[in-house]
Every structure is written in structure tokens, then in C-alpha cells.
Design an enzyme around this catalytic site. Structure first.
Site, short mmCIF file in Angstrom:
data_model
loop_
_atom_site.label_atom_id
_atom_site.label_comp_id
_atom_site.label_asym_id
_atom_site.label_seq_id
_atom_site.Cartn_x
_atom_site.Cartn_y
_atom_site.Cartn_z
N HIS A 30 0.90 -1.16 0.00
CA HIS A 30 0.00 0.00 0.00
C HIS A 30 0.94 1.20 0.00
O HIS A 30 1.55 1.52 1.02
CB HIS A 30 -0.87 -0.04 1.27
CG HIS A 30 -1.62 1.21 1.58
ND1 HIS A 30 -2.99 1.28 1.54
CD2 HIS A 30 -1.20 2.44 1.96
CE1 HIS A 30 -3.38 2.50 1.87
NE2 HIS A 30 -2.32 3.23 2.14
N HIS B 47 -3.52 -0.86 -5.57
CA HIS B 47 -4.30 0.35 -5.90
C HIS B 47 -3.50 1.59 -6.31
O HIS B 47 -3.53 2.61 -5.64
CB HIS B 47 -5.27 0.72 -4.78
CG HIS B 47 -4.72 0.72 -3.38
ND1 HIS B 47 -3.51 1.29 -3.04
CD2 HIS B 47 -5.24 0.23 -2.23
CE1 HIS B 47 -3.31 1.14 -1.74
NE2 HIS B 47 -4.34 0.50 -1.23
N ASP C 22 -10.58 -3.10 -3.82
CA ASP C 22 -10.38 -2.43 -2.53
C ASP C 22 -11.72 -2.21 -1.84
O ASP C 22 -11.97 -1.16 -1.25
CB ASP C 22 -9.61 -1.10 -2.69
CG ASP C 22 -9.06 -0.60 -1.35
OD1 ASP C 22 -9.24 -1.30 -0.32
OD2 ASP C 22 -8.46 0.48 -1.33
N HIS D 18 -17.89 0.23 5.33
CA HIS D 18 -18.01 0.92 6.62
C HIS D 18 -19.49 1.13 6.88
O HIS D 18 -20.20 1.64 6.01
CB HIS D 18 -17.31 2.29 6.59
CG HIS D 18 -15.82 2.20 6.51
ND1 HIS D 18 -15.05 1.69 7.53
CD2 HIS D 18 -14.96 2.54 5.53
CE1 HIS D 18 -13.77 1.74 7.19
NE2 HIS D 18 -13.69 2.24 5.97
N GLY E 292 -12.67 4.62 2.57
CA GLY E 292 -13.03 3.32 2.00
C GLY E 292 -14.38 3.33 1.34
O GLY E 292 -15.27 4.09 1.76
#
Lengths: 334, 449
Positions: B184, B237, B310, B314, B329
């Protein structure tokens, strides 16, 4: 029993950003504020324009002038006023912003005046409630009523000088000096003053200028305050915070003052008609010398005074429209 | 609901097959877990279930390299069960679960626990392990022990490994064990935890920004280490033009690296944040429109090997916060292929794109980005005929209808969370049916169990 609903058009019921208004909207508010300013000179400085309406100030940050002047404005319009203090509220028990504003909204208030440390909080709140939302400062984003009262104050000074109402700021050179990057006052003022035609220059240490000013309606950006002094009609100083010094690669506030403070010496180099402004609270002796703040062409107390009629005009604009009252409806209400 | 017995036969009629071998119109017969016939016309056996594939594509089912399932620790946002159901609806036969759970996937005990939870899911749940204990960036996990439990991808995702020396050590260990590290890429000194990309929009909106350099300096460092050690590496990503260009050049140089991009970084820019809607908050952040085109260019020229979601659920109470306070996110499993098809294939054909010079992606390439290519990176390609629609291959299949126009409804996601950034997007094409190991786990975009 009657069911009351407030008839509101989308986009007209909130004041979240100066860009909601446009030049016409700004001028309408300033003209309305003229009328309300006149009222304050009466022996009985109140009008019943918002009688029966309730506004609440919901501040998650400290404030003196903004909250007081909103509350005074509402009272002068005969609205009922509630004050929410986050320090003594359920926020301390972990209540979220959403639940807080929805609870306040559920009481049936007509307008929520909100200040919050997060940029965008007022816009988000407006999606969660049915009351009108007025942004009284959201993080580093905007503070629209500050810009409106600043425009009103400039207009008042220019009008007084020229003997006629000056609604067009074309050719007016305004310097906004200080921590522009983190300033909601600067963002709203750039939009409002440019909409009225002013030529805005941003003056700051490189690290306190916005990363990008692409799309900002400004004339120029400079890190050299001294070079601008003889070509400035309005010198607008922003509050500087001690915490920003490291970020700005400055040793301390003294060094800031040496480069960006409106000292007595610098004030002497301004044109004799140049106006000096500050949204408060001032750090006397840092961004502005104490003697400069007290000069006749310093409008700082005018700004505070004008907060009341300008906020009256904003409240009246949002809440003063006709209230449509629903038909008697035994079907809907037991 | 009737549970389809696995011995039953399923025939997919009239679809256009797309796999590594190209495009052709064929009928496909599935018996048990396996494809038993592929021909221009297959007679329908008595009792076989018929799936109408006319006007649709029949594709190998997808593999997601980057899924957050939130279990254990974040069950109100997602579970292994709900996340794998969302994946099946999106057409996935396998997802790689990220290790940033609570506790972190950094020990054999937690791996055992998750393997138990994933025993009967609607798609395979492969696990990645963390590079450092607790993702704290201090001490390496027992990668050799974890590898014995089938974990072959390691990442501290959610964070990059900040220490140069520790990252170098991790690459040495991983090389020796034949494992892949996924980075990441976010230098925390540059990013400073800022909630969005630094630039025109952050300046206008009064939000702190993280510059592209936060991603790029870490890509550059890792490439240097890969070059020095002759190691392998997977870049998670990628979102900036600069990062993609660094990877492009390193691939030309012959370094053993792979890279993924997300559906949101190829379709959405930081201009979305003008709404201050926390649904658009993600890490790495949505970048500029130029970066979006850079991601697309990287997909078109093969710099990007895989499209990975990804998927980061939430729950609403976590996302309904001021923008700077909300967690980063967005969910993506249920929409990934449709978003990629809409943006890279359909819109480009219709020339409704920001950059008309970018050509359309071929269906063949799009399928590779969702199937064989991610399967190889995660080593989920070890069964025979993986990614092929041929006799003898495992029946992991997707029927995709490229004509359906639809909008994702936030309230009706299979994911426990609803934080999709694509609610406003007019999507072209939809996964209608998914077969996993021969079981019709999704029909008409609905999970069957």
C-alpha cells in the site's frame, strides 16, 4: 389542528457558501441590511418580521462576535432564539453531529446556525435536517456571513466617502493578508468581493498560501506585503495562529510580524484613504499593531457592528417568506 | 429456496464465451463442478437447468485481489459471509481478504479461525497475511508459518511499510520463501493523514490534502529495493500518473512486478468531494481527472495487471461523519465489473469519455484483468484450465448482460455496508448469474443462499 409546512425552494433555504448567492443575491442582502441598519437607530430597534420563528445557534467551536450577532439579529427580528453549547451538550457523551442536528431539528426550529471545525459540516448538516441551515464557519472552508458583513462595511465606507451608494467594487484593490490556506474567512471574502467586482490579491508566506488557486477569482498572489502597500485600497488582515509558524518556516510570531504584520510603519505607507480590516479576534502586536487597529481608517469595530444588520438580512431572506399553512386535516392528526 | 444439487446439470445456451482463447458463441454444459461440453449447439439433457445466455457473455468467474471482509473485529460493517455473498453477486469466484482486521491476520490462530468461517461461502475466501505484526511496521510476521497455511500474498494494506530497512528485510524473506509482497504505497510523512488528494479541489474545499508524492516516493523506494534484491512485488491500488509511469518503466526494465488499479480510481476524480459526501473518501484518495486518465492509460497499455476492488465496507454510522473524521473506503464488489465495462468498454465505444484519444479496451483484455491475471498474482490459478471455458475446467462462470442499464441502489447491497460511490452512475452491463464450482450461486443478480 393545523399542519404547518414551510414552503421552500431548493437552494434558497440555506446559506452554506457565498457561491450560493451570486452578485445579485449578495446585493439583495446588502440592500436589505441597509434597511435593518436603519432600524437599529430607532428607540425601539425591533421589527416583528420573524415573530413565531425559532432559530438555534449550534456552535462546536468558540465564538464571540458571530454567535452574539446572530442571536441579536434574530432577537431584533422578534424570532425566538435557542443556544446550543457543545461543551455542556450530549456531544460530550459521544453524540454524533448528525444525531445532534437532527435532535435540534426535531424540536421544530426554523433555522440552524452552525459552526463546526470540519470543512463541509454545514453542507452535510443541511442534508440531514428540514430546517434552514446557515453556515457560521465550517472548518477551513467558508464563513459566508463574515464576507457579507465585510462587503457591507466596505460599501458603507465607500458610500460615505463618495456621498452615493457604491454597489460596484470595480477597480477596488483588496489585499487579503495572512494564513489564507487555512482561512474560511479568506475563502468567503474572495468569492464575495470578486463577485462585487473587486480586484483581490492574496498575500502570505508561501506555505500559508493555498496549494492551488486555480479557479479562484483573484488578481494575483504574492509573498511580498511591502510591494503591495502603495497600491492597496483595502488591507484585510487575517488572524495568525502560533501553531502555523513551524509550517510557514518562520521562527515565531515576531518574525511573522516583521514580514506580514501591518505595523505602524507599513500602515503609514498605505494610501491615506486605504481601509484596514480584520475579522477578529485580533492578535494586537502580531498581524496588526495596536495603534494601527485604532486608526480612524481601521474598520474593525464597524465590522462587528455591521454583523447584526447583515445577519438580520440573511435570516429574513431565508425565513421571511410566506409560510404556507396546511389545511385542517383530521385524517392525518389524531 | 431449493438448493441445487451439485450433481444436477446446468446448460448455458447461446452466450458469447470470452476467455484467453478469444470470443466465440457456444453452448456450455456443466455437470457437478465441471464443464463437460462446449459446442456450438449442445442438446439439453433431460432435467438440466437451462440458463439463457442469449445476448450475453459467458466469462470465467472473477478473482479480486483486494477485499476487506472486516471479520473479525468489524462485523457491523461486513462479515466473511456477507462479503463473499457480495462478491458472488459481482461475479467473483475468489477474493483475497486483506489482513487489516482486528486482530490482524498475522498469526496461524487467526488464519485457522478464518478458514473455519469461510468453509461454506459463495466464493473462495483466500487470505493475505500482514507483513508486520499488527501492521505496526516494527517486526515481521512469521511468513514461513503462514505460508504453510496457504497464504502467499502479504501486505500491511491500509498502511505502507514505512521503514526502508524493514521493507528490505521483508523482501529478502519473501524472496527466499517464494512469496509475494503487496505494498500500500503511502509515505505517511508526505500524506500526513490528509483526507483527500492535495490540489485544486482540496484548496477550494478547505480540506487538507495528501500530495501524489505520498504514493510515488514509496513506489520509487520499493522499485529500488526490488531492483537491488531481484525480488518480486505487487503494487496495490495505484492512483497517480507518476506512480503508474514508474511501474511502466520498471516493467520495461524487466523487474518482476505487478500492479492493480481500482474501479473508483479509473472512474472518479477528486471533483466528487465538492459534495463533502464521505462516501467519496478513500485511501489512496480520488485523484485528478488527469490521474483518472493516467490509470486508464495504464490499464490499456498493460502497466496495470489487474482491476481490484479495494472493497472497504463501513457501516453508515461510521461514514455519517464530517468528511475529515469519516473513515476512508468504499465498497465495490457488486459493481466492479459493471463499472469497468461501462467506463473502459461501453463509454469508449460510444466516445463519451473525458479523453477521446483513449481507445476502448477489448472485452478479452477486460476479462483478463478480472480473471487470469489476478489469479496468477494471488496463485489462485493452480487448478487445471484455470480461466478457460473448456471441457474439464472447473465451472466457475459468469453470465454478463452487456445490454442492461442500471443504477446501484445503496439500500439494497448484499454487503452489510452501503458506502458505494457509484450510486449516481448509469451503469451499462450487469452480472446476471454466477456459477461457483458448478453451483448456480447467483441467478438474476440475486444470491441463492
Amino acid at each position: 389542528m393545523t399542519i404547518e409546512t414551510i414552503d421552500r425552494e431548493a437552494g434558497r433555504d440555506n446559506l452554506l457558501s457565498v457561491s450560493d448567492l451570486g452578485r445579485e443575491g449578495i446585493l439583495e442582502i446588502l440592500h436589505q441590511a441597509d434597511a435593518f441598519a436603519e432600524i437599529s437607530h430607532r428607540p425601539m430597534p425591533k421589527v416583528p418580521a420573524l415573530r413565531g420563528r425559532t432559530i438555534v445557534t449550534v456552535f462546536f467551536e468558540n465564538s464571540t462576535r458571530t454567535r452574539l450577532s446572530f442571536e441579536m439579529a434574530a432577537q431584533r427580528l422578534n424570532a425566538d432564539v435557542l443556544t446550543f453549547f457543545s461543551a455542556t451538550s450530549s456531544v460530550q457523551k459521544g453524540e454524533s453531529l448528525r444525531d445532534t442536528v437532527q435532535t435540534v431539528d426535531a424540536l421544530g426550529v426554523d433555522a440552524i446556525i452552525i459552526r463546526h471545525p470540519s470543512s463541509g459540516a454545514a453542507l452535510q448538516a443541511s442534508r440531514w435536517v428540514r430546517a434552514s441551515v446557515i453556515n457560521a464557519g465550517d472548518g477551513q472552508h467558508e464563513h459566508p456571513t463574515q464576507a457579507l458583513l465585510d462587503a457591507f462595511t466596505i460599501r458603507e465606507a465607500l458610500s460615505r466617502r463618495s456621498g452615493q451608494v457604491v454597489d460596484d467594487f470595480a477597480g477596488l484593490r483588496v489585499n487579503i493578508v495572512g494564513d489564507v490556506r487555512h482561512s474560511r474567512v479568506a475563502r468567503s471574502n474572495v468569492l464575495a468581493l470578486a463577485a462585487l467586482g473587486a480586484e483581490v490579491t492574496l498575500v502570505a508566506p508561501e506555505a500559508l498560501l493555498p496549494i492551488s488557486t486555480e479557479g479562484w477569482p483573484i488578481a494575483r498572489v504574492t509573498t511580498d506585503l511591502d510591494s503591495t502597500l502603495d497600491s492597496t485600497d483595502v488591507c484585510y488582515l487575517l488572524r495568525i495562529q502560533h501553531e502555523r509558524m513551524a509550517e510557514a518556516h518562520l521562527d515565531d510570531l515576531d518574525e511573522y510580524r516583521r514580514h506580514f504584520g501591518l505595523t505602524t510603519e507599513r500602515a503609514a505607507r498605505l494610501g491615506k484613504d486605504a481601509l484596514i480590516m480584520h475579522p477578529g479576534p485580533m492578535n494586537r502586536g502580531v498581524e496588526i499593531d495596536s495603534t494601527v487597529a485604532d486608526l480612524p481608517n481601521a474598520l474593525i469595530l464597524d465590522q462587528a457592528r455591521n454583523g447584526v444588520p447583515v445577519r438580520m438580512a440573511v435570516l429574513f431572506r431565508l425565513l421571511g417568506g410566506p409560510r404556507t399553512v396546511g389545511a385542517e386535516s383530521g385524517d392525518l392528526v389524531e | 429456496m431449493i438448493l441445487l444439487s451439485k450433481a444436477e446439470e446446468i446448460i448455458i445456451k447461446g452466450a458469447t464465451l470470452v476467455d484467453a482463447a478469444g470470443e466465440r458463441r457456444m453452448d456450455v454444459l456443466v455437470r457437478g463442478e465441471t464443464i463437460v461440453a462446449v459446442a456450438e449447439s449442445v442438446e439439453v439433457p433431460i432435467g438440466a437447468r437451462i440458463v439463457d445466455g442469449a445476448n450475453g457473455y459467458l466469462l470465467p468467474a472473477f478473482v479480486d485481489l483486494h477485499t476487506h471482509l472486516r471479520e473479525p473485529g468489524g462485523e457491523r460493517s461486513e462479515t466473511v459471509e456477507s462479503g463473499s455473498r457480495a462478491a458472488a453477486i459481482g461475479g467473483y469466484r475468489a477474493v483475497v481478504a486483506m489482513p487489516n482486521t482486528s486482530p490482524t491476520i498475522d498469526s496461524v490462530e487467526i488464519v485457522r479461525h478464518l478458514h473455519d468461517l469461510a468453509r461454506n461461502t459463495l466464493c473462495e475466501v483466500a487470505l493475505s497475511g500482514s507483513i508486520t505484526i499488527g501492521r505496526l511496521g516494527e517486526k515481521l510476521t512469521p511468513m514461513a508459518d503462514l505460508a504453510e497455511f496457504g497464504i502467499c500474498l502479504f501486505t500491511d494494506d491500509g498502511r505502507g511499510v514505512q521503514s526502508d530497512a524493514l521493507m528490505r528485510e521483508a523482501l529478502i524473506v519473501a524472496s527466499r520463501l517464494g512469496l509475494t509482497l503487496g505494498q500500500h504505497c503511502e509515505n505517511e510523512e508526505h500524506a500526513k493523514g490528509a483526507p483527500m488528494h492535495e490540489g485544486v479541489w482540496s484548496s477550494k474545499l478547505g480540506l487538507a490534502g495528501q500530495p501524489s508524492s505520498a504514493e510515488e516516493v514509496m513506489v520509487e523506494r520499493d522499485l529500488e529495493l526490488v531492483r537491488e534484491l531481484g525480488a518480486s512485488m505487487h503494487f496495490l491500488h495505484l492512483s497517480t500518473i507518476g506512480a503508474i509511469d514508474l511501474v511502466r518503466r520498471a516493467k520495461r526494465e524487466g523487474l518482476s512486478i505487478t500492479a492493480e488499479a481500482t474501479p473508483h480510481h479509473l472512474s472518479l476524480s477528486d471533483a466528487e468531494i465538492a459534495s463533502y459526501n464521505p462516501v467519496f473518501k478513500v485511501n489512496p484518495p480520488l485523484r485528478t481527472a488527469a490521474d483518472v486518465n493516467g490509470v486508464r492509460a495504464g490499464i490499456l497499455d498493460g502497466t496495470i495487471d489487474a482491476i481490484a476492488t479495494d472493497h472497504a465496507p463501513h457501516s453508515p454510522e461510521l461514514k455519517d461523519e464530517p468528511f475529515d473524521c469519516a473513515p476512508p473506503g468504499m465498497i465495490g464488489l457488486e459493481t466492479a465489473f459493471a463499472v469497468a465495462y461501462t467506463e473502459l468498454v461501453a463509454k469508449a465505444h460510444l466516445r463519451i469519455t473525458d479523453d477521446p484519444t483513449l481507445p476502448a479496451l477489448s472485452m478479452l483484455d477486460l476479462v483478463r484483468l478480472f480473471t487470469l491475471s489476478p489469479a496468477r498474482i494471488a496463485r489462485l490459478d493452480r487448478h487445471e484450465h484455470c480461466g478457460e471455458i473448456v471441457v474439464g475446467a472447473r465451472a466457475d462462470l459468469v453470465v454478463f448482460d452487456p445490454t442492461e442499464r442500471w443504477k446501484v441502489e445503496e439500500s439494497s447491497t448484499a454487503s452489510r455496508s452501503h458506502n458505494t460511490p457509484f450510486a449516481q452512475l448509469d451503469l451499462v452491463g450487469r452480472v446476471r448469474h454466477t456459477l461457483y464450482r458448478g453451483e448456480l450461486v447467483v441467478t438474476d443478480a440475486d444470491a441463492q443462499r
